[in-house]
Design a protein around this motif. Structure first.
Motif, PDB file in Angstrom:
ATOM      1  N   GLY A 392       0.893  15.449  10.279  1.00  0.00           N
ATOM      2  CA  GLY A 392       2.217  15.076  10.767  1.00  0.00           C
ATOM      3  C   GLY A 392       2.508  13.592  10.742  1.00  0.00           C
ATOM      4  N   ILE A 393       1.475  12.741  10.768  1.00  0.00           N
ATOM      5  CA  ILE A 393       1.706  11.294  10.817  1.00  0.00           C
ATOM      6  C   ILE A 393       1.096  10.595   9.604  1.00  0.00           C
ATOM      7  N   SER A 394      -0.192  10.843   9.358  1.00  0.00           N
ATOM      8  CA  SER A 394      -0.874  10.109   8.281  1.00  0.00           C
ATOM      9  C   SER A 394      -0.307  10.452   6.907  1.00  0.00           C
ATOM     10  N   LEU A 395      -0.169  11.749   6.595  1.00  0.00           N
ATOM     11  CA  LEU A 395       0.280  12.123   5.253  1.00  0.00           C
ATOM     12  C   LEU A 395       1.695  11.629   4.952  1.00  0.00           C
ATOM     13  N   PRO A 396       2.661  11.775   5.886  1.00  0.00           N
ATOM     14  CA  PRO A 396       3.979  11.186   5.600  1.00  0.00           C
ATOM     15  C   PRO A 396       3.928   9.669   5.432  1.00  0.00           C
ATOM     16  N   LEU A 397       3.073   9.018   6.218  1.00  0.00           N
ATOM     17  CA  LEU A 397       2.952   7.567   6.087  1.00  0.00           C
ATOM     18  C   LEU A 397       2.360   7.190   4.732  1.00  0.00           C
ATOM     19  N   LEU A 398       1.358   7.941   4.291  1.00  0.00           N
ATOM     20  CA  LEU A 398       0.767   7.671   2.984  1.00  0.00           C
ATOM     21  C   LEU A 398       1.738   8.011   1.866  1.00  0.00           C
ATOM     22  N   LYS A 399       2.575   9.014   2.106  1.00  0.00           N
ATOM     23  CA  LYS A 399       3.521   9.420   1.062  1.00  0.00           C
ATOM     24  C   LYS A 399       4.509   8.315   0.752  1.00  0.00           C
ATOM     25  N   ARG A 400       4.827   7.504   1.767  1.00  0.00           N
ATOM     26  CA  ARG A 400       5.802   6.443   1.541  1.00  0.00           C
ATOM     27  C   ARG A 400       5.133   5.095   1.282  1.00  0.00           C
ATOM     28  N   THR A 401       3.814   5.032   1.364  1.00  0.00           N
ATOM     29  CA  THR A 401       3.122   3.762   1.126  1.00  0.00           C
ATOM     30  C   THR A 401       2.208   3.827  -0.091  1.00  0.00           C
ATOM     31  N   SER A 402       1.120   4.599   0.007  1.00  0.00           N
ATOM     32  CA  SER A 402       0.143   4.595  -1.091  1.00  0.00           C
ATOM     33  C   SER A 402       0.467   5.587  -2.208  1.00  0.00           C
ATOM     34  N   SER A 403       1.170   6.666  -1.887  1.00  0.00           N
ATOM     35  CA  SER A 403       1.433   7.687  -2.921  1.00  0.00           C
ATOM     36  C   SER A 403       2.193   7.128  -4.127  1.00  0.00           C
ATOM     37  N   PRO A 404       3.221   6.297  -3.940  1.00  0.00           N
ATOM     38  CA  PRO A 404       3.883   5.725  -5.128  1.00  0.00           C
ATOM     39  C   PRO A 404       2.920   4.912  -5.997  1.00  0.00           C
ATOM     40  N   TYR A 405       2.004   4.208  -5.389  1.00  0.00           N
ATOM     41  CA  TYR A 405       1.047   3.431  -6.175  1.00  0.00           C
ATOM     42  C   TYR A 405       0.057   4.345  -6.897  1.00  0.00           C
ATOM     43  N   ARG A 406      -0.307   5.457  -6.266  1.00  0.00           N
ATOM     44  CA  ARG A 406      -1.162   6.420  -6.971  1.00  0.00           C
ATOM     45  C   ARG A 406      -0.423   6.989  -8.180  1.00  0.00           C
ATOM     46  N   ALA A 407       0.854   7.277  -7.975  1.00  0.00           N
ATOM     47  CA  ALA A 407       1.651   7.799  -9.098  1.00  0.00           C
ATOM     48  C   ALA A 407       1.739   6.768 -10.219  1.00  0.00           C
ATOM     49  N   ALA A 408       1.746   5.473  -9.833  1.00  0.00           N
ATOM     50  CA  ALA A 408       1.851   4.417 -10.837  1.00  0.00           C
ATOM     51  C   ALA A 408       0.605   4.321 -11.701  1.00  0.00           C
ATOM     52  N   LEU A 409      -0.522   4.834 -11.226  1.00  0.00           N
ATOM     53  CA  LEU A 409      -1.759   4.791 -12.011  1.00  0.00           C
ATOM     54  C   LEU A 409      -1.868   5.948 -12.996  1.00  0.00           C
ATOM     55  N   ASP A 418       6.873   4.145 -17.576  1.00  0.00           N
ATOM     56  CA  ASP A 418       7.268   2.988 -16.775  1.00  0.00           C
ATOM     57  C   ASP A 418       8.736   3.058 -16.375  1.00  0.00           C
ATOM     58  N   LEU A 419       9.558   3.639 -17.264  1.00  0.00           N
ATOM     59  CA  LEU A 419      10.999   3.659 -17.023  1.00  0.00           C
ATOM     60  C   LEU A 419      11.388   4.573 -15.855  1.00  0.00           C
ATOM     61  N   THR A 420      10.522   5.505 -15.485  1.00  0.00           N
ATOM     62  CA  THR A 420      10.835   6.422 -14.380  1.00  0.00           C
ATOM     63  C   THR A 420      10.451   5.843 -13.023  1.00  0.00           C
ATOM     64  N   LEU A 421       9.818   4.668 -13.022  1.00  0.00           N
ATOM     65  CA  LEU A 421       9.292   4.093 -11.779  1.00  0.00           C
ATOM     66  C   LEU A 421      10.169   2.950 -11.306  1.00  0.00           C
ATOM     67  N   PRO A 422      10.111   2.650  -9.990  1.00  0.00           N
ATOM     68  CA  PRO A 422      10.807   1.467  -9.481  1.00  0.00           C
ATOM     69  C   PRO A 422      10.264   0.201 -10.155  1.00  0.00           C
ATOM     70  N   PRO A 423      11.037  -0.858 -10.196  1.00  0.00           N
ATOM     71  CA  PRO A 423      10.621  -2.079 -10.917  1.00  0.00           C
ATOM     72  C   PRO A 423       9.282  -2.640 -10.458  1.00  0.00           C
ATOM     73  N   ARG A 424       9.009  -2.636  -9.146  1.00  0.00           N
ATOM     74  CA  ARG A 424       7.761  -3.241  -8.675  1.00  0.00           C
ATOM     75  C   ARG A 424       6.541  -2.468  -9.166  1.00  0.00           C
ATOM     76  N   LEU A 425       6.675  -1.135  -9.281  1.00  0.00           N
ATOM     77  CA  LEU A 425       5.548  -0.336  -9.772  1.00  0.00           C
ATOM     78  C   LEU A 425       5.396  -0.484 -11.284  1.00  0.00           C
ATOM     79  N   ALA A 426       6.526  -0.575 -11.980  1.00  0.00           N
ATOM     80  CA  ALA A 426       6.441  -0.803 -13.421  1.00  0.00           C
ATOM     81  C   ALA A 426       5.787  -2.154 -13.704  1.00  0.00           C
ATOM     82  N   GLN A 427       6.121  -3.168 -12.902  1.00  0.00           N
ATOM     83  CA  GLN A 427       5.504  -4.474 -13.073  1.00  0.00           C
ATOM     84  C   GLN A 427       4.001  -4.421 -12.789  1.00  0.00           C
ATOM     85  N   LEU A 428       3.615  -3.638 -11.788  1.00  0.00           N
ATOM     86  CA  LEU A 428       2.190  -3.480 -11.483  1.00  0.00           C
ATOM     87  C   LEU A 428       1.436  -2.908 -12.680  1.00  0.00           C
TER      88      LEU A 428
END
Length: 871
Positions: A392-409, A418-428
């Motif tokens: 109820g707390i950890s997974l939603p928090l990770l979904k909005r913090t670390s999950s996008p970065y995992r998707a970026a890998l 890269d085009l489907t990702l937000p600019p900061r993740l594409a830059q990463l």
């Protein structure tokens, strides 16, 4: 375009989690609002009807409110209408002091206990015979086989194996006959005491017996179910590979793996248990929901890697979990853990969009419907809160913090991704590719890519571990304080250091056992990996446990702190799905409340302006709590074991400290030792470590191991030791103390004696009490000519006929007397002669063996007695 984290988090609600919470509120409400089952049932039906009508009228808000209230009433109805399980009990005459002959069959295999001189087994009776009377109704009996140290049967064996060889190897279904004294399990009658009776009743045990091997015979034939025989055979086979002659692990590691894998904890030493408890990692040491989850996760992961469909992987996992739980004992906590995990997997298939939280709610709701009283059990609270914090707390928090970065890998070499990702993740991704390109000049393309992506994944994994560990620990601080009186200061660092290897340790251990049936070399390789993970775990926990903060013990929390902790968990559950600043605020509030739950001091339950003297029920021993009119606290003795057979039961930790914590005490001003007999000094060292008193008062005692242990505890906690002898008089916290014995020139014997006792009179105003330790006739006569009239007498030596002489009674002329003695103790204390002397002197006498904790309040003019658990 991908959905933003906030939008995905805000989509569908988790109705089953709300339903479980409402049902739990109803169970709690029923305990505080006494109403008939019929009333709760009618209220549930009417509110359910309102829900249907509101839904038909398209009034969703009214329908939802009515449904929640209906669930609250349903929970209350379930609580008051679910009967407590009833166990058959032997007739009173069969649990008297007479020896009975018991015939029955074993229902739990014989289990050796730490120390080697004891073994435990459970049986179901077929008959109990007392002379010509026979009782044939089956009852559950927990029997302990023991050999007294130093006896002819046990001339101090040199090893556990040698000692265990003296006991018959009892297995499920074996029929046995033995003679013993039957006794009913009995709680210590103190507020805050562990419900030992309820624990045994939950296992189907209604009586206890202690047996010497020479009095036990194994009979021909057997009795039991086919499932029970199968389970026993599998369990003994596994145990043989863990603790047998050809064990996969050494003698130090084997007991830990036996406890961790199949719940065989009898060989665990207390100091090992406490290292895990102090660091908040005790769940790894017992077969708990954590163990079931770790093993089930491994099975599910393997099944998915083998491309099994989701439903098939879930089915295989549930079957494996049930099999494991059956072999591990299938106790009530394990049953619930397996049920919750199975329901979690089922709900995960049905509610994919909000799988974790809905699954947790569904599992909790089913468990509470089946067993409403589970809400008030430590195992359910800890398991459910941990799942709630993660899902109820950890997974939603990770979904909005670390999950996008995992998707970026993912799809690392795809520039179109890269085009489907937000600019900061594409830059990463561009930066990581640039780094790979530079490193590839020295390491090669594959190695550079593996190194960069591996480092990024490791950073994310560490972040996720820290988030999950800290939030889970924050949610568990309150139940840890309530149930174990520990602040769990090192729960988060311990989880970060240990949790990554706990799955390796447990699953490698299970794999080693499984492989031992196929290949010895592969089994030893897996066992080596498991042992390495265990040694790292023990090294980390040992380092944390030796830090002084790990011994931080706390009393029961005040109501405001408990409510704050519960409310902030609910706030965090809602806030973490809202805007970022709300989510951050909700998590910050959760940690703030956790800090309050861990460190906010208790509220001592004392009465200003009165001297309190409470005789704590410690069985056949002594322990008195004195609270001065100004609120300062003194503990006189702390109970201890009697007899030559010893266990790892600690009266200071397991009996006296819980009572003091239940009173809201977190510190003692003075601890006093009357004399060095085990039933007085046994629990004091632990009390000193738990409550860090300012001073330790002693008389004149011979040097013993127990006294050395107490002195070391005092030195470690910087306690000032003061010796007091006859003739001293001084004021203490609004009272006056006069020491009556021992004399300054007292000569001790090589071993402690009752007449070593430090006896004194404590006075407040015109009221006073004589606390005589265990003085016997000689010393009682010696002090009688200097003993003033007192209102209260602590009867010496548990009511033995060697004490409470007529001379002392004539001198003291008490109006009240209190006797501390064990229930149906073998010494027959208090003796009838002493009770008659007290009655003849007109003394109103109270006994802990009959009444439990007994409190006397001296207000300077009068004395008031309060008995039993009601304060």
């Amino acid at each position: 375009m991908t959905a933003s984290p906030s939008s995905s988090l805000a989509s569908p609600r988790a109705p089953l989690a709300v339903a479980a919470f409402a049902f739990a509120c109803g169970i709690w409400l029923a305990g505080h609002l006494e109403r008939s089952p019929q009333l709760w049932c009618i209220a549930t039906g009417m509110l359910a009807l309102c829900t249907i009508v509101a839904a038909c009228k398209a009034r969703p808000q009214i329908a939802q409110a009515a449904a929640v209230l209906a669930l609250v009433c349903a929970g209350a109805f379930a609580s008051v209408s679910t009967p407590q399980p009833r166990l058959a009990l032997p007739p009173v005459e069969f649990v008297s002091e007479a020896t009975v002959e018991i015939t029955g069959h074993v229902i739990n295999d014989g289990s050796p206990l730490a120390g080697g001189s004891r073994q435990r087994f459970d049986l179901e009776t077929e008959s109990i015979q007392l002379e010509e009377h026979v009782f044939k109704e089956p009852i559950g009996v927990r029997a302990t086989l023991f050999v007294e140290p130093g006896s002819d049967a046990n001339p101090e064996p040199s090893s556990t194996e040698e000692s265990s060889a003296q006991f018959p190897q009892l297995a499920y279904g074996d029929r046995v006959r033995f003679t013993a004294h039957l006794r009913l399990p009995r709680n210590f009658r103190n507020p805050g005491a562990f419900d030992y009776e309820g624990y045994l009743h939950g296992l189907g045990i209604s009586a206890l017996a202690s047996v010497q091997p020479k009095n036990l015979a194994v009979l021909p034939g057997n009795s039991g179910s086919r499932l029970g025989f199968w389970r026993s055979r599998v369990r003994r086979s596994i145990l043989d590979r863990i603790t047998g002659p050809k064990s996969l692990w050494n003698a130090d590691d084997a007991p830990i793996f036996a406890a961790m894998i199949i719940g065989e904890d009898g060989l665990l030493l207390r100091d090992v248990r406490e290292e895990f408890q102090q660091t908040g990692m005790y769940h790894l040491l017992v077969v708990s929901g954590m163990n079931v989850a770790l093993l089930a996760f491994a099975v599910f992961w393997i099944a998915r890697r083998l491309h099994a469909p989701d439903w098939a992987a879930s089915l295989v996992t549930v079957v494996a979990a049930v099999f494991y739980a059956e072999v591990a004992g299938m106790g009530v906590p394990i049953q619930r853990a397996v049920l919750m995990f199975s329901l979690y997997l089922l709900a995960r298939l049905l509610y994919r969009e909000r799988a974790a939280l809905n699954a947790t709610g569904f599992a909790a709701l089913v468990v509470l419907v089946v067993s409403p009283h589970a809400l008030f059990e430590a195992g359910f609270q800890l398991t459910f809160l941990a799942l709630l914090a993660i899902s109820g707390i950890s997974l939603p928090l990770l979904k909005r913090t670390s999950s996008p970065y995992r998707a970026a890998l993912e799809h690392f070499d795809s520039t179109s991704y890269d085009l489907t990702l937000p600019p900061r993740l594409a830059q990463l991704r561009l930066d990581l590719r640039l780094l790979c390109g530079r490193l590839s000049r020295f390491l090669g393309v594959r190695l550079a890519r593996w190194l960069v992506l591996g480092a990024a994944a490791a950073v994310l994994a560490l972040y996720e571990l820290v988030v999950v560990s800290t939030i889970t620990q924050a949610a568990l601080v309150l139940p840890m304080r309530v149930w174990f009186h520990r602040a769990a200061v090192f729960g988060m660092p311990a989880n970060v250091l240990v949790l990554p290897l706990s799955g390796v340790m447990l699953n490698a251990g299970v794999a080693a056992i499984a492989l031992s049936y196929v290949s010895t070399s592969f089994a030893h390789a897996a066992a080596f990996i498991a042992a390495g993970a265990l040694h790292w775990t023990l090294r980390c926990l040992g380092w944390l446990a030796h830090l002084r903060a790990s011994e931080w013990r706390v009393p029961d929390p005040i109501l405001a702190v408990s409510l704050l902790a519960v409310i902030t968990v609910l706030v965090a559950l809602v806030a973490v799905r809202k805007q970022r600043w709300l989510a951050a605020s909700g998590v910050a509030l959760l940690f703030l409340a956790a800090g309050c739950a861990a460190f906010w001091p208790g509220a001592p339950q004392t009465q200003a302006g009165k001297l309190e003297i409470t005789a704590i029920d410690v069985g056949q021993g002594d322990s008195l709590l004195l609270v001065s009119p100004t609120g300062r606290a003194m503990l006189v003795d702390a109970g201890g074991a009697t007899g030559r057979v010893r266990s790892d039961f600690d009266y200071g930790e397991d009996v006296v400290s819980p009572y003091l914590w239940s009173r809201g005490l977190d510190r003692l001003d003075v601890v006093l030792l009357t004399h060095a007999h085990g039933d007085h000094i046994g629990g004091l060292a632990r009390v000193v470590r738990n409550f860090h008193p300012h001073e330790l008062w002693v008389g004149i005692n011979p040097q013993t191991d127990a006294l050395d242990q107490l002195s070391r505890a005092a030195a470690e906690t910087h306690v000032l030791i003061r010796r007091h002898t006859e003739g001293e008089e001084f004021d203490w916290a609004g009272t006056h103390i006069r020491i009556l014995s021992p004399p300054p020139d007292w000569q001790t014997k090589p071993k402690p004696k009752n007449d070593d006792s430090l006896a004194f009179v404590i006075s407040y105003g015109q009221t006073s009490a004589l606390l005589a330790g265990d003085l016997e006739k000689t010393m009682e006569r010696y002090i009688s000519w200097r003993t003033p009239h007192v209102d209260l007498l602590k009867v010496a030596h548990h009511g033995s006929n060697t004490s409470t002489t007529p001379e002392l009674l004539r001198a003291a002329q008490p109006r009240f007397a209190v006797i501390s003695a064990g229930y149906r103790n073998p010494f027959k204390h208090p003796r009838i002669e002493v009770l008659e002397r007290l009655q003849g002197a007109g003394v109103r006498t109270f006994r802990t063996d009959m009444l439990g904790a007994i409190t006397f309040l001296l207000d300077g003019k009068n004395v008031e007695a309060k008995t039993g658990l009601l304060r």
